[in-house]
Design a protein around this motif. Sequence first.
Motif, mmCIF file in Angstrom:
data_model
loop_
_atom_site.group_PDB
_atom_site.id
_atom_site.type_symbol
_atom_site.label_atom_id
_atom_site.label_comp_id
_atom_site.label_asym_id
_atom_site.label_seq_id
_atom_site.Cartn_x
_atom_site.Cartn_y
_atom_site.Cartn_z
ATOM 1 N N VAL A 131 11.630 -7.274 13.004
ATOM 2 C CA VAL A 131 11.538 -8.568 12.314
ATOM 3 C C VAL A 131 12.963 -9.022 12.040
ATOM 4 C CG1 VAL A 131 10.599 -9.810 10.346
ATOM 5 C CG2 VAL A 131 9.376 -7.827 11.274
ATOM 6 N N GLU A 132 13.389 -10.053 12.755
ATOM 7 C CA GLU A 132 14.789 -10.467 12.703
ATOM 8 C C GLU A 132 15.098 -11.234 11.420
ATOM 9 O OE1 GLU A 132 17.369 -9.856 14.581
ATOM 10 O OE2 GLU A 132 16.316 -8.676 16.112
ATOM 11 N N ALA A 133 16.248 -10.914 10.847
ATOM 12 C CA ALA A 133 16.769 -11.644 9.691
ATOM 13 C C ALA A 133 18.187 -12.085 10.035
ATOM 14 C CB ALA A 133 16.761 -10.754 8.456
ATOM 15 N N SER A 134 18.739 -12.950 9.193
ATOM 16 C CA SER A 134 20.080 -13.461 9.476
ATOM 17 C C SER A 134 21.138 -12.369 9.353
ATOM 18 C CB SER A 134 20.419 -14.609 8.525
ATOM 19 O OG SER A 134 20.441 -14.148 7.176
ATOM 20 N N ASN A 135 20.839 -11.327 8.585
ATOM 21 C CA ASN A 135 21.829 -10.275 8.360
ATOM 22 C C ASN A 135 21.321 -8.889 8.780
ATOM 23 O OD1 ASN A 135 19.949 -10.133 6.305
ATOM 24 N ND2 ASN A 135 21.442 -9.603 4.711
ATOM 25 N N GLY A 136 20.430 -8.871 9.761
ATOM 26 C CA GLY A 136 19.954 -7.575 10.251
ATOM 27 C C GLY A 136 18.541 -7.630 10.766
ATOM 28 N N VAL A 137 17.863 -6.498 10.692
ATOM 29 C CA VAL A 137 16.511 -6.382 11.216
ATOM 30 C C VAL A 137 15.670 -5.544 10.261
ATOM 31 C CG1 VAL A 137 17.092 -4.324 12.598
ATOM 32 C CG2 VAL A 137 15.173 -5.754 13.292
ATOM 33 N N VAL A 138 14.381 -5.884 10.188
ATOM 34 C CA VAL A 138 13.449 -5.182 9.316
ATOM 35 C C VAL A 138 12.366 -4.538 10.171
ATOM 36 C CG1 VAL A 138 11.713 -5.448 7.494
ATOM 37 C CG2 VAL A 138 13.875 -6.716 7.359
ATOM 38 N N HIS A 139 12.038 -3.269 9.839
ATOM 39 C CA HIS A 139 10.877 -2.600 10.418
ATOM 40 C C HIS A 139 9.939 -2.290 9.256
ATOM 41 C CE1 HIS A 139 13.212 -2.188 14.069
ATOM 42 N NE2 HIS A 139 14.113 -1.428 13.455
ATOM 43 N N VAL A 140 8.743 -2.826 9.282
ATOM 44 C CA VAL A 140 7.767 -2.589 8.219
ATOM 45 C C VAL A 140 7.129 -1.221 8.445
ATOM 46 C CG1 VAL A 140 5.702 -3.442 7.053
ATOM 47 C CG2 VAL A 140 7.371 -5.063 8.000
ATOM 48 N N VAL A 141 7.127 -0.370 7.394
ATOM 49 C CA VAL A 141 6.632 1.002 7.527
ATOM 50 C C VAL A 141 5.487 1.256 6.561
ATOM 51 C CG1 VAL A 141 8.814 1.928 8.402
ATOM 52 C CG2 VAL A 141 8.408 1.870 5.929
ATOM 53 N N ASP A 142 4.713 2.302 6.863
ATOM 54 C CA ASP A 142 3.461 2.533 6.131
ATOM 55 C C ASP A 142 3.578 3.534 4.986
ATOM 56 O OD1 ASP A 142 3.727 4.903 7.512
ATOM 57 O OD2 ASP A 142 1.843 4.724 8.626
ATOM 58 N N ALA A 143 4.792 4.065 4.738
ATOM 59 C CA ALA A 143 4.967 5.017 3.638
ATOM 60 C C ALA A 143 6.386 4.935 3.115
ATOM 61 C CB ALA A 143 4.653 6.442 4.090
ATOM 62 N N VAL A 144 6.530 5.176 1.822
ATOM 63 C CA VAL A 144 7.858 5.261 1.221
ATOM 64 C C VAL A 144 8.471 6.593 1.644
ATOM 65 C CG1 VAL A 144 9.138 5.419 -0.949
ATOM 66 C CG2 VAL A 144 7.238 3.790 -0.723
ATOM 67 N N ILE A 145 9.741 6.562 2.024
ATOM 68 C CA ILE A 145 10.442 7.747 2.527
ATOM 69 C C ILE A 145 11.265 8.343 1.394
ATOM 70 C CG2 ILE A 145 11.995 8.635 4.310
ATOM 71 C CD1 ILE A 145 11.408 5.927 5.826
ATOM 72 N N GLY A 146 10.804 9.469 0.858
ATOM 73 C CA GLY A 146 11.528 10.123 -0.229
ATOM 74 C C GLY A 146 12.846 10.704 0.240
ATOM 75 N N ILE A 147 13.716 11.035 -0.718
ATOM 76 C CA ILE A 147 14.998 11.651 -0.372
ATOM 77 C C ILE A 147 14.733 13.065 0.153
ATOM 78 C CG2 ILE A 147 17.276 12.323 -1.211
ATOM 79 C CD1 ILE A 147 16.862 9.355 -1.330
ATOM 80 N N ASP B 65 0.838 -1.212 0.000
ATOM 81 C CA ASP B 65 0.000 0.000 0.000
ATOM 82 C C ASP B 65 0.869 1.256 0.000
ATOM 83 O OD1 ASP B 65 -2.313 -1.462 -0.044
ATOM 84 O OD2 ASP B 65 -2.700 -1.311 2.119
ATOM 85 N N ALA B 66 1.976 1.212 0.725
ATOM 86 C CA ALA B 66 2.888 2.361 0.763
ATOM 87 C C ALA B 66 3.451 2.639 -0.629
ATOM 88 C CB ALA B 66 4.019 2.088 1.749
ATOM 89 N N PHE B 67 3.817 1.584 -1.345
ATOM 90 C CA PHE B 67 4.335 1.776 -2.707
ATOM 91 C C PHE B 67 3.235 2.272 -3.645
ATOM 92 C CE2 PHE B 67 8.237 -0.504 -1.588
ATOM 93 C CZ PHE B 67 9.158 0.164 -2.370
ATOM 94 N N ASP B 68 2.021 1.777 -3.471
ATOM 95 C CA ASP B 68 0.909 2.252 -4.319
ATOM 96 C C ASP B 68 0.708 3.754 -4.133
ATOM 97 O OD1 ASP B 68 0.469 -0.267 -5.318
ATOM 98 O OD2 ASP B 68 -1.177 -0.738 -3.934
ATOM 99 N N ALA B 69 0.756 4.216 -2.879
ATOM 100 C CA ALA B 69 0.582 5.641 -2.610
ATOM 101 C C ALA B 69 1.751 6.451 -3.164
ATOM 102 C CB ALA B 69 0.450 5.884 -1.103
ATOM 103 N N PHE B 70 2.946 5.903 -3.085
ATOM 104 C CA PHE B 70 4.150 6.582 -3.585
ATOM 105 C C PHE B 70 4.111 6.721 -5.104
ATOM 106 C CE2 PHE B 70 8.590 5.990 -5.173
ATOM 107 C CZ PHE B 70 9.096 7.214 -4.777
ATOM 108 N N LEU B 71 3.667 5.668 -5.788
ATOM 109 C CA LEU B 71 3.657 5.683 -7.248
ATOM 110 C C LEU B 71 2.492 6.483 -7.809
ATOM 111 C CD1 LEU B 71 4.611 1.946 -7.893
ATOM 112 C CD2 LEU B 71 6.048 3.951 -8.327
ATOM 113 N N GLY B 72 1.371 6.493 -7.120
ATOM 114 C CA GLY B 72 0.200 7.188 -7.630
ATOM 115 C C GLY B 72 -0.244 6.580 -8.947
ATOM 116 N N ASP B 73 -0.325 7.409 -9.976
ATOM 117 C CA ASP B 73 -0.742 6.924 -11.292
ATOM 118 C C ASP B 73 0.421 6.364 -12.096
ATOM 119 O OD1 ASP B 73 -3.363 7.698 -10.794
ATOM 120 O OD2 ASP B 73 -3.045 9.721 -11.603
#
Length: 464
Positions: free
Chosen positions: A163-179, A81-89
């Motif tokens: 969310v633990e992974a073998s090479n780090g950690v993941v945090h699931v977020v609700d929006a794409v973070i632009g530069i 959903d975050a990517f859908d909002a980021f991409l728009g049309d």
Amino acid sequence: MKIISKTFKLLTVFALVLGLTGCSDDDDNNIIVETPLNIVELASSNPNLSSLVAALQAADGDLPTVLSGPGPFTVLAPTNDAFDAFLGDDELGDIPTDVLAQVLLNHVITGEVTSSDLVAQGSGYASTNATSPGGQNISIFFDTTNGVEFNGVSSVVTGGADVEASNGVVHVVDAVIGIPDVVDHAVANPNLSTLVTALTDNNLVSALQADGPFTVLAPTNDAFANFTNPDGNALADILLNHVIAAPILSGDLVNLGSGYSNTLATGPNDEALSIYFDTSDGVTFNGAASVSQADIVGSNGVIHVVDNVIDIPTIATFATSNPALSTLVDALVFADGGTPTVPYIDTVSDPTAGPFTVFAPTNDAFGDVLAELSLTGFGEGMDELNAATTDAVLTYHIVAANVQSDELMSGPVATLGGTITADAMNFTLTDPNDRVSNIITSLVDIQGANGVVHVIDTVILPSL
């Protein structure tokens, strides 16, 4: 008999262990050890992160391989959903692959940062793997006052932290973070809200969203609350006096030690105002503001948070903030104690006075001239420079015009005390006694609101 009993008990425990692990054995009696998923495998196994996986595959830089490496990484993983909002049309393919790579790398922090680490700090900055045009790592702001939020635009979803992974950690977020650019960074930080309001009210936001690059000295809310604007300068000019048209990191300043740059504010003849930095005790500007948070990097520059508003500088600002000119300040104060040609301190401190050009002798220059004249200092005794003579000396260092170094002409120069001779080719000044002062080329064009300062290595004297 006891030894046999103990041995039997040990055999029983060993048999139980074999029984418990047997369910993990394959048909050949080999123990199957499950390997934790790496970050990319973990994302690929989650249907709600399929857009992220597709973006990683489409971007430049072979990011799936990078994020499958040893790390450790902290990845802020936007949902579908975050990517859908980021991409728009738009479609994913509409985004240039190099731009997409930078956006994705702006969600990657080197090292493992858990939510408890962030909560323990409350708020602050980290560096992502995205880079500015100058090659510096882009900063990201986190705030945990209401959940865990990044750059004021993206929050960790419920159940999406750590969310633990073998090479780090993941945090699931609700929006794409632009530069982020420098304005985005200011907007994201609640402690800079007064600055954002001031920029908005003075129509300067779009200017700071341009390509730059800029260095922004960002006063905190408390800094603005404590600022009284004693000279009544226009707020727009004061704000521009906090912007340098070049990216300057704190390390650059420390390497230089001290010196001058120019801001976007202007003084006489529309010359850019100067700003003095010193790193002998932290990083300070114009002797008035200290850096409390350095090197917040955006796409178009860098922010240094400062603890005071930096007012429009005058000649007095530059004389009092630079320790190498402290004897000049003493001389001005001393001359004011007599019957001065001009009230020196009031004049050089008045942003509406002048404009003047001041040839400012260094402390060493004053020490040399006192030795030359067999004097010990400023005062009224037989072996000291009196106020009237000090006044006569100082007037030879002041020209009633704003003359930048590239405007200096060879020939006679009329000072408030009399005529001296300039050599624009060799950057020297000759006094009525044929004594030569060198203009220090690295310390010229120090521009204030009421004039410009050029530092010299020899005191100019009237006819002896």
